[in-house]
Design a protein around this motif. Structure first.
Motif, short mmCIF file in Angstrom:
data_model
loop_
_atom_site.label_atom_id
_atom_site.label_comp_id
_atom_site.label_asym_id
_atom_site.label_seq_id
_atom_site.Cartn_x
_atom_site.Cartn_y
_atom_site.Cartn_z
N GLU A 18 15.82 -4.16 -6.93
CA GLU A 18 16.95 -4.97 -7.40
C GLU A 18 17.68 -5.62 -6.23
N ALA A 19 17.80 -4.92 -5.11
CA ALA A 19 18.44 -5.50 -3.92
C ALA A 19 17.59 -6.65 -3.38
N ILE A 20 16.28 -6.48 -3.40
CA ILE A 20 15.39 -7.56 -2.96
C ILE A 20 15.50 -8.75 -3.89
N THR B 2 22.02 -12.86 -1.89
CA THR B 2 22.98 -11.77 -1.84
C THR B 2 22.46 -10.62 -0.97
N VAL B 3 23.26 -10.24 0.01
CA VAL B 3 22.93 -9.13 0.89
C VAL B 3 23.62 -7.89 0.35
N CYS B 4 22.90 -6.78 0.34
CA CYS B 4 23.46 -5.49 -0.09
C CYS B 4 23.55 -4.57 1.11
N THR C 16 22.14 4.97 -0.66
CA THR C 16 22.54 4.37 -1.93
C THR C 16 22.93 2.91 -1.69
N ILE C 17 22.49 2.03 -2.58
CA ILE C 17 22.73 0.59 -2.45
C ILE C 17 24.06 0.21 -3.10
N TYR C 18 24.83 -0.61 -2.38
CA TYR C 18 26.12 -1.10 -2.87
C TYR C 18 26.27 -2.58 -2.58
#
Length: 146
Positions: free
Chosen positions: A23-25, A33-35, A54-56
């Motif tokens: 999802e971050a990719i 969008t950078v996470c 953990t991704i934020y």
């Protein structure tokens, strides 16, 4: 000089190499969008004893220093690792430089989990600097281990 599209494609390649959360990719692919990754200690949650990344979403302050970095160093940031260290709160910016001559070396550093990053120290800004760090892929995010 490289186009932004070439640099973005290289960033996506590196994100996949690091096994970041899909999802971050996808957010990066779709909107740039950078996470960020932050360590989460699972023992605190009663789920074991390991730490995962953990991704934020980024804060406004993080978006600002990323924008400043990209302009100053003609690079593209694709992920941030936020870590509380003995030297303060550090945000490690993983980036792709505009210099394709460095890409092969940067990819090799990633394969050894020792990327060159720009460390933004938000506690002590004068300590911000370029350097290599040790990282570990975990839980779809990244953890700074050295």
């Amino acid at each position: 000089m490289n186009t932004n599209e070439q640099i973005k494609n290289e960033a996506i390649k590196r994100m996949r190499q690091l096994d970041l959360y899909e999802e971050a990719i996808n957010k990066f692919i779709q909107s740039g969008t950078v996470c960020k990754s932050e360590p989460t200690n699972l023992s605190i949650l009663g789920i074991g004893s390991s730490v995962i990344g953990t991704i934020y979403e980024l804060t406004k302050e993080q978006k600002k220093f990323i924008s400043d970095f990209e302009k100053e160093y003609d690079s593209m940031v694709y992920h941030v690792i936020e870590t509380n260290t003995e030297f303060g709160l550090v945000n490690d910016l993983l980036y792709v430089s505009n210099n394709t001559d460095q890409w092969e070396m940067e990819q090799e550093d990633l394969s050894y989990k020792t990327p060159c990053v720009y460390c933004v120290n938000t506690t002590y800004p004068d300590y911000s600097e370029f350097g290599s760090i040790g990282i570990q892929s975990s839980g779809g995010g990244l953890i700074r281990v050295g």
